[in-house]
Design a protein around this motif. Structure first.
Motif, PDB file in Angstrom:
ATOM      1  N   VAL A  26       0.847  -1.186   0.000  1.00 17.81           N
ATOM      2  CA  VAL A  26       0.000   0.000   0.000  1.00 17.81           C
ATOM      3  C   VAL A  26       0.883   1.237   0.000  1.00 17.81           C
ATOM      4  CG1 VAL A  26      -1.598   1.370   1.408  1.00 17.81           C
ATOM      5  CG2 VAL A  26      -1.971  -1.087   1.154  1.00 17.81           C
ATOM      6  N   ARG A  27       0.539   2.195  -0.827  1.00 20.74           N
ATOM      7  CA  ARG A  27       1.215   3.492  -0.792  1.00 20.74           C
ATOM      8  C   ARG A  27       0.181   4.584  -0.549  1.00 20.74           C
ATOM      9  NH1 ARG A  27       1.189   6.295  -5.957  1.00 20.74           N
ATOM     10  NH2 ARG A  27       0.092   5.077  -7.552  1.00 20.74           N
ATOM     11  N   LEU A  28       0.644   5.715  -0.052  1.00 18.83           N
ATOM     12  CA  LEU A  28      -0.258   6.808   0.282  1.00 18.83           C
ATOM     13  C   LEU A  28      -0.343   7.821  -0.847  1.00 18.83           C
ATOM     14  CD1 LEU A  28       0.490   7.667   4.022  1.00 18.83           C
ATOM     15  CD2 LEU A  28      -1.333   6.248   3.070  1.00 18.83           C
ATOM     16  N   CYS A  29      -1.562   8.264  -1.109  1.00 15.62           N
ATOM     17  CA  CYS A  29      -1.813   9.360  -2.040  1.00 15.62           C
ATOM     18  C   CYS A  29      -2.673  10.406  -1.342  1.00 15.62           C
ATOM     19  CB  CYS A  29      -2.521   8.849  -3.298  1.00 15.62           C
ATOM     20  SG  CYS A  29      -1.478   7.800  -4.352  1.00 15.62           S
ATOM     21  N   ARG A  30      -2.621  11.600  -1.881  1.00 12.55           N
ATOM     22  CA  ARG A  30      -3.417  12.675  -1.301  1.00 12.55           C
ATOM     23  C   ARG A  30      -4.502  13.082  -2.287  1.00 12.55           C
ATOM     24  NH1 ARG A  30       0.413  16.199  -0.284  1.00 12.55           N
ATOM     25  NH2 ARG A  30       0.839  15.332   1.766  1.00 12.55           N
TER      26      ARG A  30
ATOM     27  N   ILE B 145      -7.260  14.774  -9.355  1.00 12.10           N
ATOM     28  CA  ILE B 145      -6.646  13.465  -9.324  1.00 12.10           C
ATOM     29  C   ILE B 145      -5.825  13.282  -8.045  1.00 12.10           C
ATOM     30  CG2 ILE B 145      -4.491  14.140 -10.455  1.00 12.10           C
ATOM     31  CD1 ILE B 145      -4.725  11.532 -12.104  1.00 12.10           C
ATOM     32  N   MET B 146      -5.634  12.032  -7.632  1.00 15.46           N
ATOM     33  CA  MET B 146      -4.779  11.740  -6.494  1.00 15.46           C
ATOM     34  C   MET B 146      -3.324  12.022  -6.847  1.00 15.46           C
ATOM     35  SD  MET B 146      -6.306   8.220  -4.847  1.00 15.46           S
ATOM     36  CE  MET B 146      -6.209   7.305  -6.389  1.00 15.46           C
ATOM     37  N   VAL B 147      -2.575  12.536  -5.890  1.00 19.19           N
ATOM     38  CA  VAL B 147      -1.143  12.782  -6.073  1.00 19.19           C
ATOM     39  C   VAL B 147      -0.392  12.046  -4.973  1.00 19.19           C
ATOM     40  CG1 VAL B 147      -1.500  15.022  -7.166  1.00 19.19           C
ATOM     41  CG2 VAL B 147      -1.229  14.904  -4.683  1.00 19.19           C
ATOM     42  N   PRO B 148       0.870  11.663  -5.204  1.00 21.95           N
ATOM     43  CA  PRO B 148       1.634  10.963  -4.164  1.00 21.95           C
ATOM     44  C   PRO B 148       1.733  11.788  -2.889  1.00 21.95           C
ATOM     45  CG  PRO B 148       2.755  10.821  -6.276  1.00 21.95           C
ATOM     46  CD  PRO B 148       1.632  11.804  -6.456  1.00 21.95           C
ATOM     47  N   ALA B 149       1.625  11.112  -1.760  1.00 17.24           N
ATOM     48  CA  ALA B 149       1.730  11.777  -0.458  1.00 17.24           C
ATOM     49  C   ALA B 149       3.013  11.318   0.226  1.00 17.24           C
ATOM     50  CB  ALA B 149       0.524  11.441   0.411  1.00 17.24           C
ATOM     51  N   PRO B 150       4.012  12.177   0.296  1.00 13.56           N
ATOM     52  CA  PRO B 150       5.279  11.771   0.913  1.00 13.56           C
ATOM     53  C   PRO B 150       5.203  11.647   2.434  1.00 13.56           C
ATOM     54  CG  PRO B 150       5.347  14.081   0.301  1.00 13.56           C
ATOM     55  CD  PRO B 150       4.051  13.549  -0.223  1.00 13.56           C
ATOM     56  N   ASP B 151       4.130  12.163   3.024  1.00 13.18           N
ATOM     57  CA  ASP B 151       3.979  12.109   4.477  1.00 13.18           C
ATOM     58  C   ASP B 151       2.500  12.003   4.807  1.00 13.18           C
ATOM     59  OD1 ASP B 151       2.902  14.732   4.222  1.00 13.18           O
ATOM     60  OD2 ASP B 151       4.905  15.581   4.381  1.00 13.18           O
ATOM     61  N   LEU B 152       2.162  12.139   6.067  1.00 16.00           N
ATOM     62  CA  LEU B 152       0.781  12.016   6.509  1.00 16.00           C
ATOM     63  C   LEU B 152       0.057  13.363   6.576  1.00 16.00           C
ATOM     64  CD1 LEU B 152       1.248   9.340   9.322  1.00 16.00           C
ATOM     65  CD2 LEU B 152       0.173   9.013   7.089  1.00 16.00           C
ATOM     66  N   SER B 153       0.589  14.353   5.867  1.00 16.18           N
ATOM     67  CA  SER B 153      -0.013  15.673   5.875  1.00 16.18           C
ATOM     68  C   SER B 153      -1.294  15.684   5.039  1.00 16.18           C
ATOM     69  CB  SER B 153       0.969  16.709   5.311  1.00 16.18           C
ATOM     70  OG  SER B 153       0.322  17.933   5.076  1.00 16.18           O
TER      71      SER B 153
ATOM     72  N   GLN C  54      -2.484  18.663   3.945  1.00 12.71           N
ATOM     73  CA  GLN C  54      -2.482  19.997   3.382  1.00 12.71           C
ATOM     74  C   GLN C  54      -2.735  19.982   1.876  1.00 12.71           C
ATOM     75  OE1 GLN C  54      -2.181  22.806   5.350  1.00 12.71           O
ATOM     76  NE2 GLN C  54      -2.315  21.267   6.975  1.00 12.71           N
ATOM     77  N   THR C  55      -3.388  21.033   1.384  1.00 13.87           N
ATOM     78  CA  THR C  55      -3.566  21.200  -0.059  1.00 13.87           C
ATOM     79  C   THR C  55      -2.412  22.038  -0.607  1.00 13.87           C
ATOM     80  OG1 THR C  55      -4.997  23.098   0.376  1.00 13.87           O
ATOM     81  CG2 THR C  55      -6.062  20.987  -0.016  1.00 13.87           C
ATOM     82  N   GLU C  56      -2.224  21.969  -1.917  1.00  9.95           N
ATOM     83  CA  GLU C  56      -1.102  22.639  -2.558  1.00  9.95           C
ATOM     84  C   GLU C  56      -1.600  23.770  -3.449  1.00  9.95           C
ATOM     85  OE1 GLU C  56       0.482  19.363  -4.656  1.00  9.95           O
ATOM     86  OE2 GLU C  56       1.253  18.351  -2.864  1.00  9.95           O
ATOM     87  N   PRO C  57      -0.830  24.855  -3.577  1.00 12.96           N
ATOM     88  CA  PRO C  57      -1.251  25.978  -4.434  1.00 12.96           C
ATOM     89  C   PRO C  57      -1.513  25.557  -5.876  1.00 12.96           C
ATOM     90  CG  PRO C  57       0.583  26.625  -3.023  1.00 12.96           C
ATOM     91  CD  PRO C  57       0.418  25.150  -2.845  1.00 12.96           C
TER      92      PRO C  57
END
Length: 395
Positions: A239-243, A282-290, A292-295
């Protein structure tokens, strides 16, 4: 003055032993607890949530439900799940705010249309209502939709799925928690799992921030945090995390009567009962458990949604949110039992499909936990498919 506040679910001290412990206070965990208690007579159940109930993906999603999936293995689960919402509303005596508005998935090329024709054929073969539309028919459903050649990706047609819709995600969490509590389930928020005890290849205990619990059954329904829980049991999950990120406009006069979705831009949108337009990408890779949304997300959504609905060009985004999704390599969930330990059950890896499948998966997972026999509808999603190279290879 308001009367005395009455909690929807009861507060109870943490016991030293339970017949089953469920890790994760979201839709999947609460649904499993509810069905275990109501239909299988297992009253001594604990639901453990590190934060507040509904903290994870259950409270951070766009609450769209549908059953127009592609494969024969998954369509029955989602179709039954879609039919379950009105029934559950009545059963829980709690308004889940199900809005049966239908889902319009737009096509922007011949390749899109070809794939959608296959999806429609699969859905209809399995008894799920779905049909193809041309651009003019799309505009009849959504008059503000731009079907000209002006957008970067012009609309060439669509797949329309009338049974789809939306719910209020908080209401689903609260309703399930209320229902489970009424049948004796103990719901413990702000209770972190810190370890899993085993003996002779079996689950025997769960260590928590509030004390130790003896139990012969453990369900890992922790969503994005499921890999961490699995490691405590000696299991490594693929399993990998996405945001997933979403934005909400100011309230507007009602105009969008259906959910619209586009894979080319990519984005999807629906208008809430309050008039806000919810837009997601679309889902984007999540490098951490944050969370937060991105600009860049806001810039992209503003462009994408106004390509499809030019009438929104003057609307303002009022707020944003992000949620974490646990994604497997083949984009199918992992639903299994007694692996790697007797009494250890897994329900995770849903990506952005977790909310849609919560109650129905909880219903069958409860049967699995109570009887020890995996229901046929869950068998395609066993963990062993990765070791046998029997994954969904189209992903």
């Amino acid at each position: 003055m308001f009367g005395k506040y009455k909690p929807l679910w009861k507060q109870a001290p943490l016991q030293s032993a339970y017949d089953a412990v469920i890790v994760g206070g979201g839709v999947h965990g609460l649904a499993a607890a509810y069905y275990l208690a109501r239909y299988h007579g297992m009253k001594n159940i604990a639901v453990l949530e590190k934060h507040h109930i509904g903290f994870g993906g259950s409270g951070r999603n766009t609450a769209i439900v549908r059953a127009n999936q592609r494969y024969k293995e998954e369509i029955p689960l989602y179709a039954e799940g879609l039919r379950l919402w009105p029934e559950l509303t009545s059963e829980l005596r709690f308004n889940l705010m199900f809005f049966n508005c239908g889902l319009l998935t737009l096509a922007h090329s011949e390749a899109d249309l070809s794939g959608m024709r296959r999806d429609v054929a699969s859905a209809r073969f399995m008894g799920v209502e779905s049909r193809m539309l041309d651009p003019v028919q799309c505009q009849k459903l959504v008059p503000e939709l731009d079907i000209s050649d002006v957008p970067e990706f012009p609309v060439r047609g669509a797949m329309f799925h009338p049974p789809g819709g939306t719910l209020r995600h908080d209401a689903v969490v609260w309703g399930l928690a209320k229902g489970a509590s009424e049948y004796g389930v103990h719901i413990h928020s702000h209770t972190a799992v810190t370890g899993i005890g085993t003996e002779g290849g079996k689950i025997v205990s769960v260590e928590t921030s509030q004390g130790s619990i003896s139990t012969p059954r453990l369900l890992n329904a922790a969503g994005a945090y499921s890999s961490h829980i699995a490691e405590m049991a000696g299991l490594r999950l693929p399993v990998r995390l996405c945001r997933v990120q979403a934005a909400v406009t100011q309230p507007l006069k009602p105009f969008l009567n259906h959910i619209i979705s586009s894979g080319a831009y990519p984005c999807y949108a629906n208008q809430t009962l309050k008039g806000e337009v919810v837009s997601c990408g679309i889902m984007v890779p999540a490098p951490d458990l944050s969370n937060q949304t991105e600009p860049d997300f806001l810039r992209h959504q503003a462009w994408a949604i106004t390509q499809l609905l030019p009438c929104l060009s003057g609307a303002r985004f009022m707020r944003t949110w992000g949620g974490l999704a646990d994604l497997t390599p083949d984009m199918w969930p992992i639903i299994d039992g007694n692996v790697p330990l007797e009494g250890y059950f897994t329900d995770c890896g849903w990506g952005d499909f977790g909310f849609k499948s919560g109650p129905v998966t909880g219903k069958y997972m409860a049967e699995y936990m109570a009887t020890g026999q995996c229901p046929d509808i869950l068998k395609p999603f066993a963990l062993k498919r990765f070791g046998q190279f029997a994954v969904n290879s189209d992903q």
